[in-house]
Scaffold this motif. Structure first.
Motif, PDB file in Angstrom:
ATOM      1  N   SER A 109      36.235  36.236  44.174  1.00 36.62           N
ATOM      2  CA  SER A 109      36.799  37.500  44.632  1.00 36.62           C
ATOM      3  C   SER A 109      37.080  37.420  46.127  1.00 36.62           C
ATOM      4  O   SER A 109      36.788  36.413  46.778  1.00 36.62           O
ATOM      5  N   THR A 110      37.639  38.495  46.678  1.00 43.31           N
ATOM      6  CA  THR A 110      37.944  38.548  48.106  1.00 43.31           C
ATOM      7  C   THR A 110      37.182  39.704  48.745  1.00 43.31           C
ATOM      8  O   THR A 110      36.736  40.627  48.054  1.00 43.31           O
ATOM      9  N   GLY A 111      37.104  39.674  50.082  1.00 41.52           N
ATOM     10  CA  GLY A 111      36.508  40.772  50.807  1.00 41.52           C
ATOM     11  C   GLY A 111      37.535  41.852  51.122  1.00 41.52           C
ATOM     12  O   GLY A 111      38.660  41.847  50.617  1.00 41.52           O
ATOM     13  N   GLY A 164      40.741  40.980  36.864  1.00 43.75           N
ATOM     14  CA  GLY A 164      39.526  41.747  37.050  1.00 43.75           C
ATOM     15  C   GLY A 164      39.821  43.131  37.594  1.00 43.75           C
ATOM     16  O   GLY A 164      40.973  43.449  37.927  1.00 43.75           O
ATOM     17  N   PRO A 165      38.798  43.959  37.743  1.00 49.27           N
ATOM     18  CA  PRO A 165      39.018  45.344  38.173  1.00 49.27           C
ATOM     19  C   PRO A 165      39.241  45.458  39.680  1.00 49.27           C
ATOM     20  O   PRO A 165      38.744  44.653  40.465  1.00 49.27           O
ATOM     21  N   ILE A 166      40.037  46.466  40.076  1.00 51.92           N
ATOM     22  CA  ILE A 166      40.184  46.833  41.483  1.00 51.92           C
ATOM     23  C   ILE A 166      40.094  48.349  41.581  1.00 51.92           C
ATOM     24  O   ILE A 166      40.262  49.053  40.578  1.00 51.92           O
ATOM     25  N   ASP A 167      39.811  48.860  42.775  1.00 50.57           N
ATOM     26  CA  ASP A 167      39.792  50.313  42.937  1.00 50.57           C
ATOM     27  C   ASP A 167      41.196  50.797  43.297  1.00 50.57           C
ATOM     28  O   ASP A 167      42.153  50.025  43.295  1.00 50.57           O
ATOM     29  N   ASP A 168      41.321  52.078  43.615  1.00 48.74           N
ATOM     30  CA  ASP A 168      42.646  52.646  43.881  1.00 48.74           C
ATOM     31  C   ASP A 168      42.936  52.753  45.377  1.00 48.74           C
ATOM     32  O   ASP A 168      43.754  53.566  45.802  1.00 48.74           O
ATOM     33  N   SER A 169      42.314  51.900  46.198  1.00 48.50           N
ATOM     34  CA  SER A 169      42.478  52.026  47.646  1.00 48.50           C
ATOM     35  C   SER A 169      43.701  51.281  48.182  1.00 48.50           C
ATOM     36  O   SER A 169      43.975  51.339  49.371  1.00 48.50           O
ATOM     37  N   TYR A 170      44.432  50.552  47.339  1.00 51.06           N
ATOM     38  CA  TYR A 170      45.616  49.852  47.837  1.00 51.06           C
ATOM     39  C   TYR A 170      46.723  50.875  48.138  1.00 51.06           C
ATOM     40  O   TYR A 170      46.872  51.868  47.424  1.00 51.06           O
ATOM     41  N   PRO A 171      47.517  50.684  49.186  1.00 49.72           N
ATOM     42  CA  PRO A 171      48.554  51.668  49.571  1.00 49.72           C
ATOM     43  C   PRO A 171      49.778  51.576  48.657  1.00 49.72           C
ATOM     44  O   PRO A 171      50.403  50.520  48.548  1.00 49.72           O
ATOM     45  N   ALA A 190      48.976  34.841  46.439  1.00 48.86           N
ATOM     46  CA  ALA A 190      47.546  34.678  46.201  1.00 48.86           C
ATOM     47  C   ALA A 190      47.262  34.771  44.712  1.00 48.86           C
ATOM     48  O   ALA A 190      47.900  35.548  44.000  1.00 48.86           O
ATOM     49  N   VAL A 191      46.296  33.973  44.264  1.00 48.42           N
ATOM     50  CA  VAL A 191      45.813  34.037  42.883  1.00 48.42           C
ATOM     51  C   VAL A 191      44.302  34.200  42.955  1.00 48.42           C
ATOM     52  O   VAL A 191      43.599  33.322  43.457  1.00 48.42           O
ATOM     53  N   VAL A 192      43.809  35.345  42.496  1.00 48.98           N
ATOM     54  CA  VAL A 192      42.379  35.643  42.542  1.00 48.98           C
ATOM     55  C   VAL A 192      41.896  35.729  41.098  1.00 48.98           C
ATOM     56  O   VAL A 192      42.270  36.646  40.362  1.00 48.98           O
ATOM     57  N   CYS A 193      41.051  34.758  40.687  1.00 45.65           N
ATOM     58  CA  CYS A 193      40.749  34.566  39.268  1.00 45.65           C
ATOM     59  C   CYS A 193      39.610  35.441  38.744  1.00 45.65           C
ATOM     60  O   CYS A 193      39.470  35.602  37.525  1.00 45.65           O
ATOM     61  N   PRO A 206      32.605  36.715  40.530  1.00 53.82           N
ATOM     62  CA  PRO A 206      32.979  37.328  41.811  1.00 53.82           C
ATOM     63  C   PRO A 206      31.769  37.882  42.551  1.00 53.82           C
ATOM     64  O   PRO A 206      30.748  38.231  41.942  1.00 53.82           O
ATOM     65  N   LYS A 207      31.882  37.997  43.867  1.00 52.49           N
ATOM     66  CA  LYS A 207      30.825  38.605  44.672  1.00 52.49           C
ATOM     67  C   LYS A 207      30.727  40.097  44.387  1.00 52.49           C
ATOM     68  O   LYS A 207      29.642  40.678  44.433  1.00 52.49           O
ATOM     69  N   ASN A 208      31.879  40.715  44.107  1.00 50.96           N
ATOM     70  CA  ASN A 208      31.900  42.140  43.792  1.00 50.96           C
ATOM     71  C   ASN A 208      32.593  42.319  42.448  1.00 50.96           C
ATOM     72  O   ASN A 208      33.812  42.471  42.390  1.00 50.96           O
ATOM     73  N   PRO A 209      31.860  42.295  41.358  1.00 49.34           N
ATOM     74  CA  PRO A 209      32.476  42.343  40.030  1.00 49.34           C
ATOM     75  C   PRO A 209      33.262  43.625  39.767  1.00 49.34           C
ATOM     76  O   PRO A 209      34.141  43.635  38.905  1.00 49.34           O
ATOM     77  N   ASP A 210      32.941  44.714  40.496  1.00 46.61           N
ATOM     78  CA  ASP A 210      33.615  45.990  40.255  1.00 46.61           C
ATOM     79  C   ASP A 210      34.927  46.130  41.026  1.00 46.61           C
ATOM     80  O   ASP A 210      35.698  47.062  40.773  1.00 46.61           O
ATOM     81  N   ASN A 211      35.189  45.262  41.989  1.00 45.48           N
ATOM     82  CA  ASN A 211      36.378  45.413  42.829  1.00 45.48           C
ATOM     83  C   ASN A 211      36.695  44.057  43.448  1.00 45.48           C
ATOM     84  O   ASN A 211      36.358  43.790  44.596  1.00 45.48           O
ATOM     85  N   ILE A 212      37.405  43.212  42.708  1.00 42.70           N
ATOM     86  CA  ILE A 212      37.510  41.813  43.131  1.00 42.70           C
ATOM     87  C   ILE A 212      38.453  41.613  44.317  1.00 42.70           C
ATOM     88  O   ILE A 212      38.457  40.538  44.912  1.00 42.70           O
ATOM     89  N   LEU A 213      39.264  42.600  44.679  1.00 48.08           N
ATOM     90  CA  LEU A 213      40.134  42.469  45.854  1.00 48.08           C
ATOM     91  C   LEU A 213      39.605  43.226  47.065  1.00 48.08           C
ATOM     92  O   LEU A 213      40.278  43.293  48.098  1.00 48.08           O
ATOM     93  N   GLY A 214      38.418  43.827  46.953  1.00 45.04           N
ATOM     94  CA  GLY A 214      37.842  44.514  48.090  1.00 45.04           C
ATOM     95  C   GLY A 214      38.527  45.847  48.382  1.00 45.04           C
ATOM     96  O   GLY A 214      39.433  46.294  47.677  1.00 45.04           O
ATOM     97  N   TYR A 215      38.095  46.459  49.480  1.00 45.37           N
ATOM     98  CA  TYR A 215      38.598  47.774  49.857  1.00 45.37           C
ATOM     99  C   TYR A 215      39.928  47.644  50.610  1.00 45.37           C
ATOM    100  O   TYR A 215      40.077  46.830  51.509  1.00 45.37           O
ATOM    101  N   ARG A 216      40.921  48.448  50.218  1.00 46.25           N
ATOM    102  CA  ARG A 216      42.236  48.561  50.852  1.00 46.25           C
ATOM    103  C   ARG A 216      42.951  47.209  50.989  1.00 46.25           C
ATOM    104  O   ARG A 216      43.298  46.777  52.098  1.00 46.25           O
TER     105      ARG A 216
END
Length: 767
Positions: A127-129, A172-179, A141-144, A148-158
């Motif tokens: 995952s990414t921070g 994997g899952p991401i939150d809705d913080s992307y613009p 980018a390819v994030v598999c 992951p370090k954060n299984p609930d949000n593999i692309l991190g915040y924003r």
């Protein structure tokens, strides 16, 4: 620093290095070696592993790495089998980085992409921070999502804040913080999925996890964050901006906080007057100048082909109309536009400011097999055309389409002029040429008379029997220089004509071509084809050769030399004024051709230039005799496209004169480049089809109906409305039946419409 120095010294003597690292920084920084360089790092690496990595360098780190791996990478391939911390691939412009674990924050930020190179790539197994792909300008980018370090949000915040280019694959899952104004959540399309599946085995092989291939190729588990284009972003803000918001964001800021009366009247109320003028109180007024200027492709084309209109028809799926429209400008689109023309349209294409020009050759070749347009009803007139080269052919073609009978009188045994006689078939496909000549000869109202050696008596007969006579004999008399040995020299015209015949001239092992223009380049190519081993082109000045002809000659191995003055030609070569002997068994001169006009009446005015007579004409190609016109190289030397353009203009004059109408030359001004807003267009690969090219067109000076002006207007003054087709301009009459209008009672003359219009249609005129 000591470790870095040791590595750099070792890289001078070896292409493969094994490094024992305990956290040292800058491993592999700016390293490059001819033939490639491979570094293997055992143990953890410090900051900036592979920083400013160069093409041909590969780095394998068997442990984790610290911040900024691949920072400013411009081509290196970097593999890290463990985790990486913050700033991975920061400002990377090229190359690939493979991570076998997870990464920290701000990975893939501020990447760059030059469309002439591959896009930079970052592959992450886990995952990414936070703030991933911030201000990404082209990186993939390819994030598999594996462990992951954060299984609930593999692309991190924003993730993807400020992203203006590139693509993010993730699983994997991401939150809705992307613009939403920068990135669009979607499923991979077929092309994107194919790319991922094809490249996945390479990545897994690099990190030693080939066992994960079946796990990571389940399509329904993958999603993408794609870049929102500027046009898409503009359309998100649909509807007029509230006046209060416009005043605060734009109007008030324009005053800059000061005024000239502050010192004289410090107590004066200087607050902004609460009104924004419309109607007659405005100083400027928007004007929708659709198709009133010419796109660069049309302006610089000697035939003034409306390429923007043609591409619009292709985008709308009206392919037959696009082909027919082109054939109303030239009978040789595949042969000239698609092969021999240097394509001035492409040289001046506005798309060059984005990535590369529209590929006109693709469009020209596509029309090769399309049937000719249906000619108009007969006008009861006939015209004699002396010469069957490109100028004479287009005169006859245009007249025939308009219902005028055209008779071509050609000295050679075939029509086509120098296109048929001297242009090498390797540059002009004979198959394409034969198809276009067949279409030309099948056109009603065109009659061709071959092997006619025109003289004064025959010319007088044409004047008597035809309504108009057009002289289009070209320039077929080679220039010569009377230096000693000139009788041993072969003219380029004779050589090239024989080269395309069944009995070409024999050439020696060494050939010298006197004159290094484009025709000289054609001579060089044909000489190599006929067995020459070395061809030298000499000139008294810097060679005028350019484009495809020069590239072809250089590809064969031709050598250009200048300044070289020929003193004498001997049986063993060319002697220069400096006394040097350039060996040659064959010497060919290529310094241009002039018209041969023995049939020309003395009443036709000519102008002597360089010892040759050229026919004097006006803007419509009319000579001193109102019923006799001259087109092409008999007026002045030019390209085949110039000849075609002159032929079309002369025919239009004749048609207008027959109908009793006033002839109108092409007068549209060139649209200023600054009027276009090319930032709306995203760089991309130039595809091989007509549709690919049509989609890339900037539609200069012709409304593309994108609604941006309507969307961005803060007061809602601009609207689109349907109109009835028609008008005297045939092209305008065939365009979409719509127009954009501005309501004077709402417009505040802010100029947003003109500033955002990608095609340069909206202008702000003084009221």
């Amino acid at each position: 620093m000591e470790f870095e120095r040791m590595v750099r010294e070792a890289a001078v003597t070896s292409s493969s290095l094994l490094l024992e690292s305990y956290g040292q920084h800058n491993i592999g920084i700016r390293l490059q070696r001819e033939g490639g360089l491979h570094l293997q790092v055992n143990g953890p690496s410090g900051q900036r592993l592979g920083c400013m990595g160069m093409p041909g360098t590969t780095i394998l780190c068997k442990g984790p790495t610290s911040d900024d791996v691949g920072y400013l990478n411009i081509g290196a391939e970097i593999t890290v089998l463990g985790d990486a911390t913050n700033g991975a691939c920061n400002a990377m412009a090229n190359g690939k980085v493979y991570i076998g674990g997870s990464i920290g924050s701000r990975g893939l930020t501020m990447t760059k992409w030059n469309p002439e190179y591959d896009k930079p790539q970052l592959w992450v197994l886990g995952s990414t921070g936070d703030s991933f792909a911030e201000f990404n300008c082209g990186g993939i980018a390819v994030v598999c999502g594996v462990n992951p370090k954060n299984p609930d949000n593999i692309l991190g915040y924003r993730p993807c804040v400020g992203m203006v280019g590139g693509l993010i694959y993730f699983r994997g899952p991401i939150d809705d913080s992307y613009p939403r104004t920068n990135a669009r959540l979607d499923q991979p399309n077929d092309q994107q999925w194919q790319w991922l599946v094809e490249n996945m085995p390479v990545y897994l092989g690099k990190i030693g996890r080939a066992d994960l291939f079946s796990t990571l190729t389940r399509r329904d588990e993958w999603r993408i964050l794609a870049t929102v284009t500027p046009q898409e972003r503009a359309l998100m803000f649909s509807g007029p901006m509230p006046m209060a918001e416009f005043r605060n964001q734009f109007w008030n800021k324009a005053f800059g906080g000061g005024d000239p009366l502050r010192d004289l009247a410090p107590g004066l109320d200087r607050s902004v007057i609460e009104t924004i003028v419309t109607g007659d109180l405005r100083r400027r007024q928007p004007y929708w100048a659709n198709s009133e200027a010419a796109a660069p492709c049309t302006f610089y084309c000697p035939i003034h082909i409306p390429t923007v209109e043609r591409l619009r028809l292709i985008r709308e799926g009206r392919i037959d109309e696009a082909y027919e429209m082109l054939l109303r400008y030239t009978p040789l689109p595949a042969s000239v536009c698609g092969a021999v023309c240097p394509n001035l349209c492409m040289e001046n294409c506005s798309r060059r400011g984005v990535d590369g020009p529209i590929e006109i050759q693709i469009l020209g070749r596509a029309v090769g097999n399309f049937p000719a347009p249906t000619p108009a009803e007969s006008l009861g007139k006939k015209v004699a055309v002396i010469g069957g080269g490109p100028a004479g052919m287009n005169v006859a073609w245009q007249l025939a389409l308009a219902g005028v009978e055209a008779h071509i009188f050609e000295k050679d045994g075939r029509i086509g002029g120098k296109l048929a006689q001297v242009i090498p078939w390797e540059r002009l496909s004979q198959a394409i040429w034969d198809v276009e000549i067949k279409r030309f000869l099948a056109m009603p109202n065109i009659k061709v008379h071959l092997n006619v050696d025109m003289d004064k008596e025959q010319f007088a007969g044409l004047e008597r029997d035809y309504d108009y006579v057009v002289i289009a004999v070209g320039a077929h008399e080679p220039r010569r220089i009377p230096f000693p040995g000139h009788e041993r020299v072969i003219t380029a015209l004779d050589f090239l004509k024989k080269a395309k015949s069944e009995t070409p001239m024999a050439v020696g092992r060494e050939v010298v071509v006197i004159g290094a223009g484009n025709v000289g380049c054609d001579v060089a190519c044909e000489a190599y084809r006929l067995g020459a081993e070395k061809v030298t082109l000499i000139d008294i000045q810097k060679p005028l050769a350019f484009g495809k002809e020069k590239e072809a000659a250089e590809a064969h191995g031709a050598v250009f030399r200048w300044p070289v003055v020929t003193k004498e030609v001997t049986p063993i070569g060319v002697v220069t004024d400096s006394g040097e002997l350039i060996p040659a068994q064959t010497t060919i001169i290529s310094i241009g051709d002039v018209p041969a006009l023995p049939f020309l009446p003395e009443t036709i005015e000519t102008m002597s230039v360089g010892g040759a007579a050229w026919i004097t004409t006006d803007q419509a190609h009319v000579t001193s005799n109102a019923r006799i016109l001259a087109v092409g190289d008999v007026e002045k030397p030019g390209l085949a496209t110039n000849a075609l353009g002159a032929g079309k203009t002369a025919a239009e004059y004749i048609i207008a004169d027959i109908k009793g109408e006033k002839w109108q030359p092409f007068t549209k001004p060139l649209i200023p480049h600054k009027a276009l807003t090319i930032t709306h267009y995203f760089p991309g690969d130039s595809g091989p089809t007509e549709s690919d090219q049509a989609d890339r067109c900037l539609s200069c000076a012709s409304c593309r109906d994108c609604h941006l002006c309507e969307t961005i207007c803060p007061t809602g003054a601009i609207s689109r409305r349907e109109i009835e087709p028609g008008g005297s301009d045939r092209l305008l009459a065939r365009q979409k039946t719509f127009e954009y209008v501005s309501d004077d009672n709402k417009c505040i003359a802010c100029g947003f419409c003109a500033d955002t219009c990608p095609c340069g249609i909206w202008t702000m005129n003084a009221f």
